[in-house]
Design an enzyme around this catalytic site. Structure first.
Site, PDB file in Angstrom:
ATOM      1  N   PRO A 160       9.671 -11.293  -0.855  1.00 10.93           N
ATOM      2  CA  PRO A 160      10.577 -10.498  -1.691  1.00 10.93           C
ATOM      3  C   PRO A 160      10.356  -8.997  -1.544  1.00 10.93           C
ATOM      4  O   PRO A 160      11.199  -8.198  -1.949  1.00 10.93           O
ATOM      5  CB  PRO A 160      10.255 -10.962  -3.120  1.00 10.93           C
ATOM      6  CG  PRO A 160       8.910 -11.602  -3.035  1.00 10.93           C
ATOM      7  CD  PRO A 160       8.725 -12.097  -1.640  1.00 10.93           C
ATOM      8  N   ARG A 193       2.011 -13.202  -2.155  1.00  8.89           N
ATOM      9  CA  ARG A 193       0.984 -12.239  -1.743  1.00  8.89           C
ATOM     10  C   ARG A 193       0.872 -12.291  -0.221  1.00  8.89           C
ATOM     11  O   ARG A 193       1.419 -13.197   0.419  1.00  8.89           O
ATOM     12  CB  ARG A 193      -0.373 -12.596  -2.360  1.00  8.89           C
ATOM     13  CG  ARG A 193      -0.792 -13.995  -1.994  1.00  8.89           C
ATOM     14  CD  ARG A 193      -2.054 -14.487  -2.644  1.00  8.89           C
ATOM     15  NE  ARG A 193      -2.341 -15.827  -2.140  1.00  8.89           N
ATOM     16  CZ  ARG A 193      -1.754 -16.941  -2.553  1.00  8.89           C
ATOM     17  NH1 ARG A 193      -0.851 -16.896  -3.528  1.00  8.89           N
ATOM     18  NH2 ARG A 193      -2.047 -18.114  -2.015  1.00  8.89           N
ATOM     19  N   GLY A 217      10.490  -9.379   7.555  1.00 11.80           N
ATOM     20  CA  GLY A 217      10.353  -8.698   8.842  1.00 11.80           C
ATOM     21  C   GLY A 217       9.504  -9.548   9.772  1.00 11.80           C
ATOM     22  O   GLY A 217       9.259 -10.732   9.504  1.00 11.80           O
ATOM     23  N   ASP A 218       9.012  -8.920  10.841  1.00 12.48           N
ATOM     24  CA  ASP A 218       8.220  -9.658  11.811  1.00 12.48           C
ATOM     25  C   ASP A 218       6.857 -10.078  11.258  1.00 12.48           C
ATOM     26  O   ASP A 218       6.249 -11.025  11.751  1.00 12.48           O
ATOM     27  CB  ASP A 218       8.034  -8.809  13.073  1.00 12.48           C
ATOM     28  CG  ASP A 218       9.366  -8.532  13.760  1.00 12.48           C
ATOM     29  OD1 ASP A 218      10.132  -9.486  13.957  1.00 12.48           O
ATOM     30  OD2 ASP A 218       9.647  -7.357  14.078  1.00 12.48           O
TER      31      ASP A 218
HETATM   32  N1  ATP Z   1       4.732 -11.422  -1.691  1.00 10.62           N
HETATM   33  C1  ATP Z   1       4.100 -10.572  -0.905  1.00 10.62           C
HETATM   34  N2  ATP Z   1       3.467  -9.502  -1.411  1.00 10.62           N
HETATM   35  C2  ATP Z   1       2.856  -8.611  -0.627  1.00 10.62           C
HETATM   36  N3  ATP Z   1       2.807  -8.706   0.725  1.00 10.62           N
HETATM   37  C3  ATP Z   1       3.420  -9.736   1.297  1.00 10.62           C
HETATM   38  C4  ATP Z   1       4.102 -10.724   0.513  1.00 10.62           C
HETATM   39  N4  ATP Z   1       4.635 -11.626   1.362  1.00 10.62           N
HETATM   40  C5  ATP Z   1       4.290 -11.233   2.612  1.00 10.62           C
HETATM   41  N5  ATP Z   1       3.561 -10.104   2.570  1.00 10.62           N
HETATM   42  C6  ATP Z   1       3.029  -9.292   3.692  1.00 10.62           C
HETATM   43  O1  ATP Z   1       3.870  -8.164   3.864  1.00 10.62           O
HETATM   44  C7  ATP Z   1       3.706  -7.670   5.194  1.00 10.62           C
HETATM   45  C8  ATP Z   1       5.007  -7.103   5.708  1.00 10.62           C
HETATM   46  O2  ATP Z   1       5.935  -8.135   5.800  1.00 10.62           O
HETATM   47  P1  ATP Z   1       7.127  -8.116   6.855  1.00 10.62           P
HETATM   48  O3  ATP Z   1       6.676  -7.589   8.158  1.00 10.62           O
HETATM   49  O4  ATP Z   1       7.681  -9.477   6.858  1.00 10.62           O
HETATM   50  O5  ATP Z   1       8.150  -7.104   6.222  1.00 10.62           O
HETATM   51  P2  ATP Z   1       8.510  -5.644   6.715  1.00 10.62           P
HETATM   52  O6  ATP Z   1       9.308  -5.010   5.655  1.00 10.62           O
HETATM   53  O7  ATP Z   1       9.131  -5.674   8.052  1.00 10.62           O
HETATM   54  O8  ATP Z   1       7.115  -4.976   6.770  1.00 10.62           O
HETATM   55  P3  ATP Z   1       6.497  -4.046   7.877  1.00 10.62           P
HETATM   56  O9  ATP Z   1       7.566  -3.131   8.292  1.00 10.62           O
HETATM   57  O10 ATP Z   1       5.367  -3.408   7.152  1.00 10.62           O
HETATM   58  O11 ATP Z   1       6.028  -4.984   8.982  1.00 10.62           O
HETATM   59  C9  ATP Z   1       3.177  -8.827   5.994  1.00 10.62           C
HETATM   60  O12 ATP Z   1       1.904  -8.472   6.473  1.00 10.62           O
HETATM   61  C10 ATP Z   1       3.063  -9.980   5.016  1.00 10.62           C
HETATM   62  O13 ATP Z   1       1.863 -10.632   5.210  1.00 10.62           O
END
Ligand code: ATP
Length: 599
Positions: A160, A193, A217-218
């Site tokens: 989320p 988390r 994201g990735d």
């Molecule tokens: N509920 C959560 N709360 C906090 N962190 C989370 C949660 N779910 C996943 N994550 C972590 O958040 C990080 C970023 O997730 P993701 O890459 O999917 O999104 P993003 O917006 O593209 O982020 P980024 O650009 O930082 O890579 C991942 O390392 C993941 O482990």
């Protein structure tokens, strides 16, 4: 072959033809013809459309449902086709086309009883669904529901907090309606988390699912892959089809899927709609993974990239601009350009192309031994011929490479006793320094892939790699340089609008190693980065920009401070190495990709 793009000739055969009423009725009647790639809809009544007919491309269709009227007396059956064709934008200021949902409902009323009408409606629905799912049918096929597999069940994992934090809203408004139309069953779990997804996939019963889809994201996909590789049954687990629906700020794999399907490069909700559409089609392509080992001994599986220098600096430092979504990378690039750093280090690699070992490579579009240019980058055609080209390139790329031979010191690789020493930096007492650096950088002590006490990751052996505390094998090439950036990438995109390696395929067995040497002007660097949006950076003559297709690499930073990332996630700073593992995973790409098996 891409069934939709490559069906010339074969695709025009009429599989079904019929005349139906419309819903709502209004006295309209249509003639429908179904080919392997299109549904032709021609109005017959009230006014025949002789010179115009609507054509729905089946690549734009997600599903087809049959229905019965609420009025018992009505003996008609109905079928509805759900499609997301590209239409001109309504807003005059925007250019281009966007996908808009269209549901076309047809009334089957030729028979007197509902059962007979339902049979016809079901035949049409089954034929359309077969074509959407890539199940081969011809005009000879006895078409019925029995041709269809049982509906797929997907485990949807949603972060989320990914991107701008709107993943849940996009899921409810865009993803769930589309996959429901595609008859896909699902269980949606919101992660609570970091590492939650990783732990979840370690314990699921694989038999209950037809795929695991990351909605973020990735970073979330990275957790899923590594969670599966941590299972004792990793070999079976990693074959689970994996999907990604882009709701994060780093959406590289989604952009690669979008590109390989032949769709135009796009961002945001439009990229999400394209990827959801492809998920509904369901075709799976083998995916290469790269096992990456860091100095503390941690091993993880990467599907996207390892970066050092400018690129990883931008990625991590732009975290603070997260609220602006993917534009954070552009802003971060501008900020970094203002204070450009260089990093001294050694870069070693096992070349994938015959004839590239032990000789300096300038611009990496490296000549093959026979003088041909296997990676010449002309304009890309997003058609089947492009996919075919990829296969051809693959044939050019591969040579027999022996597993890591006895490491022997070469002039460019240090003797083993001093392999972790350099004039500028010693990696002795590494773990203490790592702890101090992580504390200083405000990093948790056990972030994914950064663990100082490594997780139990399984996976195939790294036959090309020597241990990190020993010199690289003698068949490798080593360069020592001041680098602006080093990037090992195995997907076409590094971000949704960073078209870094246009020739990369999901399962080409290659790591595309790029580096930018110190001495490049800011203007040249800006030109290169602006060109990556369209993938035209190879057209720019730049002696500081080098690309080499490799099977394995090692980065040994000789500069004390810096940022290293695996798939966009920061990891411990120090020596790092990786090697390709061909086709170990499966990615839901929606269209049949060239299946490369010659590794
Ligand atoms: N509920 C959560 N709360 C906090 N962190 C989370 C949660 N779910 C996943 N994550 C972590 O958040 C990080 C970023 O997730 P993701 O890459 O999917 O999104 P993003 O917006 O593209 O982020 P980024 O650009 O930082 O890579 C991942 O390392 C993941 O482990």
């Amino acid at each position: 072959m891409n069934m939709f793009l490559g069906a010339c000739g074969e695709g025009s055969e009429t599989l079904l033809h019929g005349e139906f009423g419309a819903h709502p009725p209004k006295g309209t009647r249509y003639a429908l013809s179904l080919t392997r790639t299109e549904l032709h809809i021609q109005r017959l009544v009230p006014k025949p459309d002789t010179d115009h007919r609507t054509v729905l491309q089946l690549i734009d269709v997600v599903g087809c449902h049959t229905m019965r009227s609420h009025t018992i007396a009505n003996q008609s059956a109905f079928f509805s086709v759900y499609a997301y064709p590209l239409k001109k934008r309504k807003v005059a200021v925007s250019s281009g086309r966007v996908r808009q949902r269209t549901a076309r409902t047809f009334q089957v009323d030729s028979a007197d009883c509902y059962e007979d009408n339902l049979k016809v409606a079901e035949r049409w629905a089954a034929a359309i669904k077969c074509l959407v799912l890539g199940i081969p049918i011809s005009s000879e096929t006895e078409i019925s529901r029995s041709l269809l597999p049982r509906p797929r069940r997907l485990l949807l994992l949603l972060n989320p907090f990914g991107g701008k934090g709107n993943a849940l809203q996009w899921c409810q408004n865009h993803i769930l309606p589309m996959i429901t139309e595609a008859d896909i069953g699902f269980n949606l779990i919101q992660t609570e988390r970091q590492n939650h997804a990783r732990e979840l996939v370690q314990n699921i019963n694989l038999a209950e699912w037809d795929g695991i889809v990351s909605i973020s994201g990735d970073g979330l996909l990275y957790e899923v892959i590594n969670g599966l590789m941590e299972r004792p049954d990793w070999e079976e687990a990693i074959k689970m089809p994996l999907g990604i629906l882009p709701c994060g700020s780093g959406n590289a794999v989604a952009a690669a899927i979008n590109f390989r399907a032949g769709f135009e490069q796009t961002l945001g909700q439009e990229l999400l709609t394209n990827c959801t559409l492809l998920l509904c089609h369901g075709a799976v392509t083998p995916l290469d993974l790269v096992s990456v080992t860091t100095a503390s001994g941690s091993r993880s599986f990467s599907f996207l990239s390892v970066a050092w220098g400018f690129i990883s600096d931008v990625d991590i430092e732009s975290e603070k601009f997260r609220h602006i979504g993917p534009a954070r990378f552009t802003l971060g690039t501008m900020v970094r350009l203002a204070s450009l750093n260089t990093y001294r280090g050694r870069l070693s690699y096992l070349p994938a192309l015959e004839g590239t070992a032990h000789r300096p490579i300038l611009r990496s579009i490296t000549m093959a031994a026979n003088g041909s240019l296997p990676f010449q980058h002309g304009p890309l055609h997003r058609t089947v011929s492009d996919l075919g080209l990829c296969k051809e390139r693959h044939a050019l790329c591969f040579q027999e490479v022996e597993p890591a031979d006895e490491p022997t010191p070469s002039p460019s690789s240090p003797p083993s006793s001093s392999s972790f020493h350099s004039s500028s930096f010693s990696f002795e007492n590494l773990s203490e320094e790592l702890v101090a650096d992580r504390r200083e950088a405000g990093l948790p002590m056990s972030a994914p892939g950064v663990s100082l006490s490594p997780r139990q990751v399984h996976g195939p052996p790294d036959e090309f790699l020597a241990p990190l505390d020993q010199p690289v094998p003698k068949s490798w090439v080593t360069v020592e340089e001041d680098f602006v950036s080093v990037l090992a990438i195995y997907q076409s995109h590094l971000g949704a609008d960073l078209f870094m390696a246009p020739f990369a395929c999901f399962n080409d067995g290659l790591i595309h190693l790029f580096y930018i040497k110190a001495g490049i002007s800011r203007a040249a660097l800006i030109r290169l980065f602006l060109a990556t949006e369209k993938g035209t950076h190879f057209d720019i003559e730049c002696p500081h920009f080098i690309h080499i297709p490799v099977r394995a690499f090692r980065i040994e930073p000789l500069t004390r401070k810096g940022i290293l990332t695996i798939d966009g996630e920061r990891v411990e700073y120090g020596p790092i190495q990786g090697q390709i593992h061909h086709s170990v995973a499966n990615l839901i790409t929606g269209v049949n990709q060239v299946k490369i098996t010659a590794f």
